[in-house]
Design a protein around this motif. Sequence first.
Motif, PDB file in Angstrom:
ATOM      1  N   ALA A  99       4.263  11.083  -7.584  1.00  0.00           N
ATOM      2  CA  ALA A  99       3.593  10.363  -6.614  1.00  0.00           C
ATOM      3  C   ALA A  99       2.540  11.239  -6.093  1.00  0.00           C
ATOM      4  CB  ALA A  99       4.339  10.017  -5.272  1.00  0.00           C
ATOM      5  N   MET A 120       5.409   4.776 -12.147  1.00  0.00           N
ATOM      6  CA  MET A 120       5.839   4.832 -10.741  1.00  0.00           C
ATOM      7  C   MET A 120       7.034   4.099 -10.904  1.00  0.00           C
ATOM      8  SD  MET A 120       6.092   6.233  -7.766  1.00  0.00           S
ATOM      9  CE  MET A 120       4.817   7.356  -8.213  1.00  0.00           C
ATOM     10  N   ILE A 171       4.013   2.153  -5.002  1.00  0.00           N
ATOM     11  CA  ILE A 171       5.110   3.244  -4.534  1.00  0.00           C
ATOM     12  C   ILE A 171       5.588   2.535  -3.203  1.00  0.00           C
ATOM     13  CG2 ILE A 171       5.086   5.156  -2.580  1.00  0.00           C
ATOM     14  CD1 ILE A 171       3.092   6.519  -4.761  1.00  0.00           C
ATOM     15  N   GLY A 175       8.579   1.870  -5.233  1.00  0.00           N
ATOM     16  CA  GLY A 175       9.313   3.406  -5.599  1.00  0.00           C
ATOM     17  C   GLY A 175       9.900   3.920  -4.257  1.00  0.00           C
ATOM     18  N   SER A 176       9.377   3.624  -3.083  1.00  0.00           N
ATOM     19  CA  SER A 176      10.129   4.193  -1.731  1.00  0.00           C
ATOM     20  C   SER A 176      11.067   3.092  -1.308  1.00  0.00           C
ATOM     21  CB  SER A 176       8.951   4.486  -0.764  1.00  0.00           C
ATOM     22  OG  SER A 176       8.307   5.473  -1.240  1.00  0.00           O
TER      23      SER A 176
HETATM   24  O1  LIG Z   1       9.216   9.974  -1.530  1.00  0.00           O
HETATM   25  C1  LIG Z   1       8.535  10.168  -2.724  1.00  0.00           C
HETATM   26  O2  LIG Z   1       7.657  10.657  -2.341  1.00  0.00           O
HETATM   27  C2  LIG Z   1       8.936   9.570  -3.749  1.00  0.00           C
HETATM   28  C3  LIG Z   1       7.997   8.564  -4.410  1.00  0.00           C
HETATM   29  C4  LIG Z   1       8.537   7.397  -4.282  1.00  0.00           C
HETATM   30  C5  LIG Z   1       9.954   7.605  -3.940  1.00  0.00           C
HETATM   31  N1  LIG Z   1      10.166   8.789  -3.964  1.00  0.00           N
END
Ligand SMILES: O=C(O)[C@@H]1CCC=N1
Length: 273
Positions: A99, A120, A171, A175-176
């Motif tokens: 990221a 991602m 993200i 992603g998150s």
């Molecule tokens: O928390 C983070 O920065 C990483 C990127 C997406 C999930 N985990």
Amino acid sequence: MQQRKITFIGAGNMAQAIVAGLVSSGYPASLITVCAPSEHHRAALAARYGVNHHGDNAAGAHDADVIVLAVKPQLMAEVCRQLAATVDFSGKLVLSIAAGVNVSRFYALLGENLAIVRIMPNTPSLVGKGLSGLFAPSGVSESDRAFSADLMCAVGKICWVEDESGINGVIAAAGSAPAYFFLFMDAMQQQAVSMGFDEPTARMMVLQAASGAAALAEANPDQPFSVLRQNVTSKGGTTAAALQVFEQQQLNHTIAEAMQAAVARAEEMEKSF
Ligand SMILES: O=C(O)[C@@H]1CCC=N1
Ligand SMILES: NC(=O)C1=CN([C@@H]2O[C@H](COP(=O)(O)OP(=O)(O)OC[C@H]3O[C@@H](n4cnc5c(N)ncnc54)[C@H](O)[C@@H]3O)[C@@H](O)[C@H]2O)C=CC1
């Protein structure tokens, strides 16, 4: 899928998720190498999935066709500089899953002619249920695009984004996102325990409701989430009472703010790393 020698730089949560998914989908473990300074991390992965491992990034990356950069964003510049000192990147495909580190930054660190795709992913890749967003700058070949897509299809679903900024949207939305659902599930489990259930029963109820809801949505692709929600909500009933609390507390607004915060942090990281 094309079979290329893949070296992962970093052997943490996300590298493990992708390696696990790849190997269980039939990708030859002998073509995969993981590199990390921690003997404990990389040896655990090697033992579990039968992949090769190396303590020296450059040595591990030297004869790779594909290098997956899977270290923390704040370490990326240092790791790339060390690699660039000895590894020739021409003819190699670089995939970054970090990221907040832009393609332009990788050009500056590894050379302007770099073949790079930003990916991602998310941790459900570990069980083949990942979602990965991909971005390739215009110079990347069809073959490299296809390889990147196939690689991540081995561990879940994918979507391409046209503009690099779209990666930050991925993200926030995927992603998150497993963490958002775990937060919700944890809070529900705690409340179920407060209501008298033992922890395993509380966990089973919450988990079955969550995976059942996801399965129901998957089985009904034409039904918006809002309709599926309405199907649970009897007029004047219990669900309506619960949803009213979420609405009073402006849950939608909270979710929007949280997702915007994820994007804002990614943008901030782009300036720092
Ligand atoms: O928390 C983070 O920065 C990483 C990127 C997406 C999930 N985990
Ligand atoms: N965890 C997640 O859900 C997701 C993470 N990412 C990205 O994946 C990347 C890795 O994240 P995680 O796997 O969660 O982190 P992690 O902390 O679990 O793993 C990092 C790994 O890098 C290794 N490492 C540290 N210094 C190194 C060096 N000099 N050379 C080689 N390896 C080194 C560590 O030993 C560890 O194995 C990050 O850039 C993150 O932005 C992307 C999507 C989702």
